[in-house]
Design an enzyme around this catalytic site. Structure first.
Site, PDB file in Angstrom:
ATOM      1  N   HIS A  75     -10.727  -2.210   3.986  1.00  0.00           N
ATOM      2  CA  HIS A  75     -10.640  -1.534   5.342  1.00  0.00           C
ATOM      3  C   HIS A  75     -11.267  -0.306   5.780  1.00  0.00           C
ATOM      4  O   HIS A  75     -11.380   0.170   6.766  1.00  0.00           O
ATOM      5  CB  HIS A  75      -8.832  -1.127   6.034  1.00  0.00           C
ATOM      6  CG  HIS A  75      -8.350  -0.245   4.901  1.00  0.00           C
ATOM      7  ND1 HIS A  75      -8.209  -0.568   3.366  1.00  0.00           N
ATOM      8  CD2 HIS A  75      -7.915   1.145   4.913  1.00  0.00           C
ATOM      9  CE1 HIS A  75      -7.790   0.403   2.685  1.00  0.00           C
ATOM     10  NE2 HIS A  75      -7.661   1.456   3.728  1.00  0.00           N
ATOM     11  N   ASP A  76     -11.721   0.229   4.639  1.00  0.00           N
ATOM     12  CA  ASP A  76     -12.693   1.670   4.675  1.00  0.00           C
ATOM     13  C   ASP A  76     -14.160   1.290   4.556  1.00  0.00           C
ATOM     14  O   ASP A  76     -15.023   2.037   4.608  1.00  0.00           O
ATOM     15  CB  ASP A  76     -12.350   2.465   3.550  1.00  0.00           C
ATOM     16  CG  ASP A  76     -10.955   3.203   3.879  1.00  0.00           C
ATOM     17  OD1 ASP A  76     -10.698   3.321   5.031  1.00  0.00           O
ATOM     18  OD2 ASP A  76     -10.259   3.445   2.748  1.00  0.00           O
ATOM     19  N   ASP A 104      -2.996   4.751  -2.653  1.00  0.00           N
ATOM     20  CA  ASP A 104      -4.044   5.249  -1.902  1.00  0.00           C
ATOM     21  C   ASP A 104      -4.395   6.604  -2.393  1.00  0.00           C
ATOM     22  O   ASP A 104      -3.544   7.472  -2.874  1.00  0.00           O
ATOM     23  CB  ASP A 104      -3.433   5.548  -0.606  1.00  0.00           C
ATOM     24  CG  ASP A 104      -4.562   6.138   0.607  1.00  0.00           C
ATOM     25  OD1 ASP A 104      -5.551   5.451   0.561  1.00  0.00           O
ATOM     26  OD2 ASP A 104      -4.096   7.252   0.945  1.00  0.00           O
ATOM     27  N   GLU A 155      -6.688   3.569  -6.132  1.00  0.00           N
ATOM     28  CA  GLU A 155      -7.638   4.014  -5.382  1.00  0.00           C
ATOM     29  C   GLU A 155      -8.338   5.178  -5.550  1.00  0.00           C
ATOM     30  O   GLU A 155      -7.608   6.274  -5.547  1.00  0.00           O
ATOM     31  CB  GLU A 155      -7.604   3.825  -3.606  1.00  0.00           C
ATOM     32  CG  GLU A 155      -8.746   4.141  -2.997  1.00  0.00           C
ATOM     33  CD  GLU A 155      -8.349   4.520  -1.609  1.00  0.00           C
ATOM     34  OE1 GLU A 155      -9.582   4.480  -0.624  1.00  0.00           O
ATOM     35  OE2 GLU A 155      -7.500   5.318  -1.334  1.00  0.00           O
ATOM     36  N   ASP A 165       0.924  -1.104  -0.203  1.00  0.00           N
ATOM     37  CA  ASP A 165       0.045  -0.170   0.006  1.00  0.00           C
ATOM     38  C   ASP A 165       0.933   1.333   0.099  1.00  0.00           C
ATOM     39  O   ASP A 165       1.776   1.515   0.995  1.00  0.00           O
ATOM     40  CB  ASP A 165      -0.971   0.120   1.510  1.00  0.00           C
ATOM     41  CG  ASP A 165      -2.245   0.638   1.009  1.00  0.00           C
ATOM     42  OD1 ASP A 165      -2.216   1.815   0.129  1.00  0.00           O
ATOM     43  OD2 ASP A 165      -3.150   0.194   1.476  1.00  0.00           O
TER      44      ASP A 165
END
Length: 556
Positions: A325-326, A200, A254, A99
């Site tokens: 995770h979000d 990200d 993302e 990430d």
């Protein structure tokens, strides 16, 4: 773009390290804990791990505030631990996708500390600074976590931009030195042997010239000036040429607020391999946006997924996901986490693993982990949730936490961040210490050990369907067609490749349903079902039980 590419054929598993497996008893998951579970991942059948940040960080946003990109956060382990984990994964033919947080750093990063202390120095222009009245932010942009996107720094006597938490200042990508530093960092990790990046909030790197005010009534005030900004393709083209080109890796962007037309510019012939769209997981937003619960139905969900399936065909490759995770837990959000827990969790798995695209499984999804309870705001760990709730209270929108508790327990990112449930031992077998966030109360029923012993189980269904996808070319490379788009209960589609056709039929409801499934032929044979007594041949009409999923194969 090659038709046979490893990341098209892969199933990816996301690990959120602080909640996965703790080996030293401090209540936080760690890198040795991941190494300890590699055999579990191998038995699941996954091909790659996406690892959420493990870099040195003060952990205001659980690692997405990076203080040192080339150092491992001490609570997770050491760089030697990381190297051992990478070697163990590769020994099991599992790739590792890191990430990479490139829009912002931690306010404790050396770059920011030197930028705030010496505006005229080497790092003075590494972040987005603006001078002005200490009581008046430079514009009306909002942080995604609530409140202004600007904070006044007393040391530099200027405002800095942070589209997320106050401890996450945005980098100034207009500065070539910033771009070079980030590219060097990414190349350093690739040279260590990692197999790609999940990038990200990648489409936020470019901010509009002059930083003008945004629409005050917008969902995210200012977004028209920082989402897919004016120089984003220049920056990503440079990133591709300096980092990605010539390497056998995968790059996944993302990208908030992404639509299909814009996605086509990023994938295929664009700088990236994959992007994450969010329309399907925004379908239950209410009138007041994310912190409101809206109605959704199957026809709406099918419509959004269908648009992305068709919209990227011939242009690029999809990602398929319901959790990360979000996001809250999908079986609590889109299924039934009580009476039909197994059936609805496996129905969702069927969609995830049979649509066209690369499936992303989030830790615990494969055992049907559910949303948790948060009795008070003090029990919430997610900075995003806490800051937004506090703002709603301060603004007089709500009186207290209890008023918004149902929304928090439905929506909060902490739902996906509770510890992985390995067994019915204390703290779900996650840690011998006190976990950093409370374990879900249902761990004694929903855990890996119970799933291993149970038949049928959500875990065994995931394993079987991952294996089926690997051995069925039509499920990877086949064309896609949706059937019965307006049916409010049935989700039916076909995947077709070189005379082989797979028919996926799901009764996505808690009611029985009897219906003729038009694409099914009399000679079809059953490949998979989440009910053990489903007939090998379909017959017509088909009798479906609640959340029953069937996958058939037939000649076209």
């Amino acid at each position: 773009m090659s038709e046979h590419t490893w990341w098209k054929e892969a199933v990816v598993y996301q690990i959120y390290p602080r909640s996965f497996n703790d080996t030293d008893g401090d209540g936080l998951g760690d890198i040795p804990g991941i190494t300890e579970r590699v055999e579990y991942l191998d038995e699941l059948g996954i091909d790659a791990v996406w690892l959420s940040p493990v870099y040195e960080s003060p952990q205001y946003d659980n690692g997405y505030d990076v203080a040192d990109y080339r150092s491992i956060h001490s609570e997770f382990g050491t760089m030697d631990d990381f190297d051992r984990m990478l070697e163990r994964l590769h020994d099991h033919d599992i790739r590792l996708v890191m990430d990479m947080v490139s829009n912002h750093t931690s306010s404790e990063h050396e770059w920011f500390q030197r930028s705030r202390s010496n505006p005229d120095g080497e790092y003075g222009d590494y972040y987005v600074w603006r001078e002005g009245d200490p009581d008046e932010p430079p514009n009306n942009w909002e942080s995604a976590f609530g409140g202004s996107a600007w904070t006044y720094d007393e040391e530099r006597e200027a405002w800095y931009l942070h589209l997320f938490d106050v401890h996450q200042p945005d980098l100034n990508w207009r500065n070539p030195a910033v771009r070079e530093a980030m590219f060097d960092t990414m190349n350093w990790w690739l040279d260590k042997g990692v197999d790609g990046f999940r990038l990200d909030v990648l489409n936020l790197l470019s901010k509009a010239e002059g930083l003008p005010d945004g629409d005050p009534d917008g969902e995210w005030v200012g977004e028209e000036h920082f989402v897919d900004g004016p120089r984003i393709h220049e920056y990503l083209g440079e990133m591709h040429d300096e980092v990605f080109a010539g390497r056998d890796i995968v790059t996944v962007g993302e990208m908030p607020q992404l639509d299909i037309e814009t996605a086509r510019e990023y994938v295929g012939d664009g700088p990236l391999d994959l992007v994450f769209p969010f329309e399907h997981v925004d379908i239950d937003f209410g009138e007041n946006g994310r912190w409101d619960i809206g109605e959704w139905d199957l026809t709406g969900l099918k419509s959004v997924l269908d648009e992305w399936q068709r919209g990227l065909e011939g242009h690029g490759w999809n990602t398929i996901f319901f959790e990360n995770h979000d996001q809250p837990r999908s079986v609590s959000r889109f299924g039934d986490d009580e009476e039909y827990h197994y059936e609805s969790a496996t129905a969702l798995a069927t969609i995830l693993l049979t649509l066209r695209g690369t499936p992303f499984i989030y830790q615990g999804e494969e055992i049907g982990m559910t949303n948790s309870t948060f009795e008070s705001l003090e029990s919430v760990r997610d900075v995003d949730t806490v800051r937004n709730v506090e703002e709603l209270i301060d603004d007089g929108v709500i009186e207290d936490y209890e008023e918004i508790r149902p929304v928090v327990e439905y929506r909060s990112r902490d739902n996906s961040r509770t510890p992985m449930q390995w067994s019915d031992a204390e703290h779900a077998g996650f840690t011998d210490g006190e976990p950093w966030i409370a374990v879900n109360d249902d761990y004694d029923e929903i855990n890996v050990a119970s799933e291993e012993a149970r038949s049928p189980s959500v875990l065994s269904y995931y394993r079987n369907l991952i294996a089926l996808r690997e051995e069925t070319p039509a499920l990877v490379r086949g064309s896609y067609d949706l059937h019965l788009p307006d049916d409010e209960q049935l989700y039916v589609y076909t995947r077709t490749l070189e005379g082989q056709q797979v028919v996926v039929a799901i009764n996505f409801s808690d009611l029985d349903r009897r219906a003729a499934i038009e694409p099914l032929h009399a000679g079809a044979s059953l490949l998979a079902s989440n009910y053990e007594d489903a007939p090998d041949a379909p017959g017509q009409p088909v009798e479906f039980r609640p959340y029953e999923a069937r996958v058939y194969e037939q000649s076209q």
